[in-house]
Each structure stands twice: as C-alpha cells, then as structure tokens.
Design a protein around this motif. Structure first.
Motif, short mmCIF file in Angstrom:
data_model
loop_
_atom_site.label_atom_id
_atom_site.label_comp_id
_atom_site.label_asym_id
_atom_site.label_seq_id
_atom_site.Cartn_x
_atom_site.Cartn_y
_atom_site.Cartn_z
N PHE A 79 0.82 -1.21 0.00
CA PHE A 79 0.00 0.00 0.00
C PHE A 79 0.86 1.27 0.00
N GLN A 80 1.92 1.24 0.77
CA GLN A 80 2.59 2.51 0.98
C GLN A 80 4.04 2.52 0.53
N HIS A 94 -13.82 -0.79 -5.51
CA HIS A 94 -12.48 -0.22 -5.70
C HIS A 94 -12.28 1.07 -4.93
N GLU A 121 -10.29 3.55 -2.98
CA GLU A 121 -8.85 3.75 -3.04
C GLU A 121 -8.21 3.58 -1.66
N SER A 122 -6.93 3.17 -1.66
CA SER A 122 -6.21 2.96 -0.39
C SER A 122 -5.88 4.29 0.28
N SER A 123 -5.90 5.36 -0.51
CA SER A 123 -5.69 6.70 0.03
C SER A 123 -6.45 7.66 -0.88
N THR A 170 -9.82 -4.81 4.70
CA THR A 170 -9.74 -3.35 4.65
C THR A 170 -9.08 -2.91 3.34
N ALA A 171 -9.54 -1.76 2.85
CA ALA A 171 -8.95 -1.17 1.65
C ALA A 171 -7.99 -0.05 2.04
N HIS A 172 -7.91 0.21 3.34
CA HIS A 172 -7.17 1.38 3.85
C HIS A 172 -5.66 1.19 3.71
N GLY A 173 -4.99 2.20 3.20
CA GLY A 173 -3.54 2.10 3.00
C GLY A 173 -2.72 2.79 4.06
N GLY A 174 -3.37 3.21 5.13
CA GLY A 174 -2.65 4.00 6.12
C GLY A 174 -2.17 3.21 7.33
N TYR A 175 -2.43 1.92 7.36
CA TYR A 175 -1.95 1.12 8.48
C TYR A 175 -1.72 -0.31 8.01
#
Lengths: 426, 350
Positions: free
Chosen positions: A111-112, B247, B249-251, B274-279
């Motif tokens: 992801f990052q 879809h 987005e992850s951010s 989760t689709a989240h790209g922050g953790y």
C-alpha cells in the motif's frame, strides 16, 4: 560534539568480480552482496540492478533509500543499535558515498511503497532520481508475514549499505565538512548574543509498520529526548515505516537531515544551534499529550528562543504537529513548522487535519494530492503489480497510452516534511 | 493564428470622462477603441493580443442600477465574444473594485469567458471576489499602473490560451483558497531557517500556509433510550467486502461504499477486509470486526441493549482523503441514515 564528514563522490556503479571503489567508481560483486542479503532466512532471493539519472527506468515498490557511510575515527559504527553495537556516535570522522544510494524494493506491504522515476516528469519530484541507485529487489520465503518481511528487507538494506560504505574506509575524501556543536554553558558563553535554536524532530511512530528507530529503540516506546545534531550523520535514526511514499522520511533523509544541515550553516553566525530534540507521533491521545508536554518542557528548560518542527506522515500526525507548536509557543519559544498538504486533487480543501492560530509560520512541501501523469518508461526495476494499489493511486490510474495518472503521494520523497525539496504550494 | 481578443472594462475616471461628478455615466461599449489603461495593456500584449472593445461605466451608475448595468455589460461582452475579459485595475477605489469583481465574476460564470481583475488588497472588492475571480494584488493608487499591468497582462494571456496557471505567489494574484504546487528556489529547510530568523528578530515573514478556520463539531446529546435505538456503523477504516468490489482507493478516496449486513453476525477473513492504505492491514484483514465491530453490536442487539443494528454500513478510507470529499460523502449518506430512521451512529476510524 565534533564530527568531520568526508564526502566520496561516486560517479558510476558497475558490477564486478570484486567489490571496491576506484577513482569514484563503485564496483560491486553481486555474489558477495547477495550473501549479505541472504544472511536473513526470511529472504528467499534477491536481484540487483543499477538505475542512473536520466534513464528511462521506474523503480517500484520502493521501501527505503540508504546512503552508504563508514566510521573512520571515533566511537561507534554506522547504524548503532541496529547494525553496529550500541555506542554514542556523532564524533570523530565519517565518510559518506555521495551521489548514490542503496534502494530496497519488493512487494512487502503493497500500500505505501513508492515510485522512483529516473527520468520524465516524475523524476522532477523525487530527489533520488538525481542519484545512481543500487537497487535490491527482495523476495520473501513462503508464508512470511508482511511485517517480518518488511523488517528483513529493512535490515538487509542497512547491512548492504554498511558493506558498501566500508569500501571507502581507506580512501581520501573529495571534500570534508566539519560539524560541531557545544555544551549548553559553552554555547551561552561563546554566542551570548545569538538566539538559541533547536530542531524538534517528530518521528513517525504510529505503529503497525509505521515506526522509526533511534539507536535501535522503537520511537513509540520512548519519551521525548534529545541528541547532539551530529548523531544522525552516523545513522542514529533509521526508518522502519511505510507511510505514504511522498512524505516518508527514508533513512537517506535521516542521514542527510536538511534541517540539521541548514541550521549548521547558520550556527555561530545568526543562531546558536543548541540540540536536536526527538519526539514521536503515537496514536493514543495520552501519548500525544505526554510527548508534546515533554517537548514543550524541554524547550523551556533549555531556554530556547526558537525551534523548527518537522513532521512525518499526515492526518493523525497533524494533531501532534499542532499540539507541539501550540505548547512550545505557549512557553514563549517561537516556532516554524514544516509540513505538507492534502488539499484535494483540486487544491480546494483544507490542507491539514488540525489547525491552530499559534501555527503562524508554516513551510509546506506541497499538495500531495496533486495529480501527475507518469509516462510509460522502458525499464521497470521491481514490479508494476501494485501501481494501482499504492497510496495515491487508484483503479483508474492506468491510461490508454500505458501512462499512469496518480497523485504525487506515490512518489518517494516528493513532499518531504523535513524540507528536503524545493516543492511548495500557495 | 490571429491575435487573442480582449475586452477591457474601466470606469469613468480611467476613461478620462471625469471624477465623482461623472460617476453616473451609463455603460457604454466602444468597439475597436483602446482607452486609458488599455494603452498600457496594448503595449504589454505586443502582437499576441488586441483589445477589441472597451466598456466604460460610471461607478455610481453601476452600483445604483446594478441589475440593469450587469445585464447591459453582459450583453456587450457576449456580443464581442472575447478570449479573455479584463476589469480594471481598480487600485483602492472601493466602488470600482466591487464593480470590477462583479463583472469579471459574471463574465466568467455566465459566459464561460476567462476573466481577471486587479486591485489593492484592502479594496472591499478584494475580499468579496478574490476567491471567485483571479485578482491581481496591486498598489493602492494609479501610480502602480505599470506594475499592475505587468502582472495582469501575462496572466490574461495565459488564461486566453488556456495555459496552466501557476501558484498565487508566482502569478501575483491574491491567494484564492486553491492550493497550487510550484518549485521554490530554496529547499524547505532553508526557508524554515530563514523564516525562524525573521520571526525571532521581529521582522516580517509570510507563512506558506495560513491556518484555516477549523470546523469543530459538537457531539449530539446522548441517546436516551438505547434499548430501542436503531444504531448504524460508519467507518473511515476502509472495511469492505472481500475483494473491494467498488475499488475504494487505499488513500485519497473518491467515493464511499454502502454494504448490506443483514444476517451477518461476524466479519471473517473470508468475507471482509480493509482497503485502507494507512496502516498495516494484517490485523484488520484477520478480523474486520476489530475496525467495524459488527460482532459486538450483534451481541448487544441480542442482549436487548440496543434496539437494532442498521442493516447497512457506510465505509471509506480516511487516509489522505480531503476534508471536502469527506464532507460530501457524509452529507450524502447522513441523509440516507436519517431517511432510514437511524437514531445513532457509531463512527470508527483505524
């Protein structure tokens, strides 16, 4: 503390039978370096590549960027508490291989991680397009969890950088710079009329792969503390995190911290650079309150006149940034904060997740949501499998002509919050 | 390619008709004429553009006959169909500044013709229109004409050619709430050191990002009767059905998802992620209830502690998503929640 930094300019990197540096050319023996990487059983295989400025090359997913260095004189070694034994670094003599970096890549979390383009419009936004990059793409053993894989690749990068740095130990540097700060009392006596300035360095410590290590200590488990500004030059701080690529402080950024270098430029002339204060960006409110209380308290105890505060990441850490700023200003110590912005693709949104009137002096590294079109490049080091998934991209990022329309967020180091770049916004 | 076509708007004073005593001069179209400050624009445009018409209007006439004057001027501009419209500069003349802002805003919004104006930052027209119309910051009197035209003319040409407009500090327009990236000459850390030295010595400095006025929301009063309340779950933690069907987005999410959890008692690693790209997504992917606590709410439902868990949940990734997008998402799904008779919402993040 006094540190002499010798710069060895690297003009080229070539694969060879033997690892050595001759006339500014770094020769790398792949087999030797492979052994160093594969010392960790979590890594199944590694491939190496070299990317040079101006080439039609895209490196992705980029994890970390590291500048090779070697300790020539004085206590300790590079990356104390991580690679070298724990010992106070930052004095004596250190050599750095300038103009190059070790870049770690691999699928890792997915992801990052970021993108480094060596040419084209994307190259303008990353400082690493200007370096000759020795790239190591690591594959994990089956069944390894992402965070173990991440740690293995991180440490492998440091081991390789240290090995390459050691090749310079007997060389004569192309240029030498001396960095020196004094003790508290000595500084007051030596520079009675200069404002007392420190650097408040917020370390990414949100956890779950958002970590930074100081002498090997996970920053989220530390109270606000301080160091001599030269310690980072020997790798006292390393990156262990994967926040969005654009405002992640890579290990390269830590080694070459621009705030520290620019404060040194003015040290003894217009200001007295007192020390380097380290604080964290934990996710729990109690931690945020405690850490910012301690930061403000240290600023007061050190009788500072002003500080520069830098950030890493965005959103949640914006609250730490504003808490630090507000509390330090309340102690009568003037602040300038460095951040970046998430103002939306149209630039019309509020840029930070927190705000306060005390933050009246802000330097910005630009709007990370701004779109950029990255054309198809001839060569890919790593894999494009994650380009639509990394933070700042989307499922619609791939255009008909094979280019990518993505946010600056995907580009490693694009909106750095230590002020490493010239990019800004108004 | 022919020259770009410009229509210029000025008041009676700059048209050399007279001062306050002639301020009732009605709107007048002068086709083919270049008047007053127009001459300076003409010189600056060289061969790239020409002023095809000048509109002159008295400040009192404009303000006292606002609707009529606006309609007249709009017709005049429409008939000329220029590539760009320039009003002023008005410097510190208040009514003229308001008139310039009004006509420039009207021309761009109603005719789709790019328009700019220029005035002193304390001109009341500046606060009224700088966020709607590109407004060049000028000096406070006509002595600043050369300087004003030097900024307005190139910006007008860029607009006429549909070129990319740089940041406010590059082009000279007043900050208008739209953040634009550009490259400074010095790196950020150097700028920070300089800014700190100015701040410490009491010298003026300009922040690169003025703090916004922050929108703080007071929580609603507590729900009195939870045992009969319909409770919904909303998250910015990115929990989605496995495979992220929409879809998200992850951010910097462009949309939110609405998913039905009727008959769902537990989120498992086979059904949600989760689709989240922050953790690090590991723990959320193992058990998405950790972010979106459906299992616990089902227990509370069974125990009668809440009335009912609403059958739909709303989700997006908070990571890097702009406040404006978040507000828009919430405005939309809050209306749905209200329409569905939801009494309370539990918001979870990451």
């Amino acid at each position: 503390m006094r540190l002499e930094m010798g710069h060895i300019h690297i003009k080229d990197i070539r694969f060879s039978e033997e690892s050595k540096i001759v006339d500014g050319v770094l020769f790398v023996c792949e087999d030797e370096i492979r052994k160093i990487v594969l010392e960790d059983e979590k890594i199944k295989s590694v491939t190496f590549d070299i990317a040079k400025p101006g080439e039609s090359t895209r490196i992705t997913p980029v994890k970390d960027v590291i500048e090779p260095r070697v300790k020539v004189e004085g206590r300790g070694g590079i990356f104390p508490g991580v690679i070298a034994k724990v010992d106070t670094v930052g004095s004596g003599k250190t050599y750095a291989l300038k103009g190059m970096a070790v870049v770690t890549a691999g699928r890792i979390v997915g992801f990052q991680e970021g993108i480094i383009d060596m040419s084209g419009p994307g190259a303008d936004y990353t400082p690493f397009s200007k370096l000759i990059n020795f790239v190591m793409v690591c594959e994990p053993e089956e069944g390894i969890e992402p965070h173990h894989y991440e740690q293995a690749v991180r440490l492998a990068g440091f081991r390789v950088a240290v090995r390459l740095g050691e090749l310079a130990k007997e060389l004569t540097p192309d240029e030498t710079k001396v960095y020196e700060t004094c003790g508290i009392k000595e500084g007051i006596e030596k520079y009675p009329d200069l404002p007392r300035v420190a650097y408040v360095h917020m370390l990414q410590s949100q956890g779950l792969l958002h970590d930074t290590y100081v002498y090997g200590v996970d920053a989220k488990k530390s109270l606000t503390t301080m160091m001599s500004p030269t310690e980072i030059m020997d790798g006292a701080i390393v990156s262990g995190n994967c926040v969005s690529a654009c405002d992640k402080n890579t290990t390269y950024h830590h080694l070459n911290n621009p705030v520290i270098h620019d404060l040194f430029e003015e040290h003894g002339k217009t200001l007295n650079f007192v020390c380097h204060i380290l604080t964290n960006e934990n996710v729990y409110l109690a931690d945020k309150m405690r850490s910012s209380d301690w930061t403000a308290k240290l600023c007061r105890m050190l009788d500072l006149d002003g500080v520069i505060v830098s950030q890493e990441g965005f959103g949640n850490p914006d609250t730490d940034l504003i808490m630090n700023c507000k509390k330090i200003e309340a102690e009568g110590v003037k602040t300038v904060i460095i951040t970046d912005e998430y103002a939306g693709r149209d630039g019309k949104s509020q840029s930070l997740a927190d705000a306060d009137v005390a933050a009246d002096a802000v330097v910005t590294g630009g709007n990370a949501n701004q779109l950029i079109r990255l054309p198809k490049l001839d060569k890919v080091i790593g894999t494009l499998d994650y380009v639509t998934k990394i933070a700042g991209s989307s499922a619609d990022a791939i255009m008909d002509d094979g280019s990518y329309e993505v946010e600056l967020q995907v580009i490693t180091g694009a909106t750095n919050e230590m002020g490493f770049n010239c990019l800004s916004a108004r | 390619m022919g020259k770009l076509r410009v229509v210029h708007y000025i008041n009676q004073f700059f048209a050399n008709i007279g001062g306050e005593e002639k301020a009732d001069f009605p709107a007048e179209l002068r086709v083919g004429e270049v008047v007053g400050p127009g001459l300076a624009f003409k010189a600056s445009f060289k061969d790239e553009a020409e002023i095809i018409a000048t509109i002159v209007c008295g400040d009192s006439y404009f303000n006292e006959n606002l609707e009529t004057a606006k309609a007249q001027i709009l017709e005049m501009v429409k008939a000329q169909n220029p590539d760009v419209f320039i009003a002023g500069p008005a410097f510190n003349a208040g009514r003229y500044g308001v008139a310039c802002g009004t006509v420039a805003d009207m021309v761009s919004s109603e005719l789709g013709i790019p328009a700019i104006t220029g005035m002193y930052e304390e001109n009341p027209g500046a606060d009224m229109f700088k966020n709607k119309v590109l407004t060049i910051a000028t000096k406070n009197s006509a002595a600043g004409m050369r300087d004003a035209v030097a900024k307005m003319a190139p910006l007008a040409l860029k607009l006429a050619k549909n070129e990319k407009i740089g940041a406010s500090c590059e082009e000279g327009y007043m900050p208008n709430g739209v953040r634009v990236n550009f490259f400074e000459k010095e790196r950020g850390s150097k700028r920070a050191v300089k800014m700190l030295l100015s701040k410490l010595s009491g010298k003026p400095f300009t922040t690169e990002y003025p703090m916004p006025s922050f929108d703080r929301v007071d929580p609603n009063p507590a729900v009195k009767d939870m045992a009969h309340a319909r409770v919904a779950l909303v998250t910015s933690g990115g929990i989605v059905p496995k495979g992220n069907p929409d879809h998200i987005e992850s951010s910097s999410a462009s949309h939110y998802g609405e998913y039905d959890i009727s008959g769902v008692f537990d989120l498992t690693s086979d059904t949600y992620e989760t689709a989240h790209g922050g953790y690090d997504p590991c723990y959320a992917n193992q058990d998405a209830d950790r972010v979106l606590p459906v299992d616990v709410l089902r227990d509370l439902e069974k125990e009668g502690k809440i009335g009912k868990l609403h059958e739909k949940f709303y989700t997006t990734t908070g990571n890097g998503t702009s406040v404006a997008s978040s507000k828009a998402f919430a405005a939309e799904f809050s209306a749905k929640l209200k329409a569905d008779g939801v009494d309370a919402v539990i918001l979870t993040s990451t």
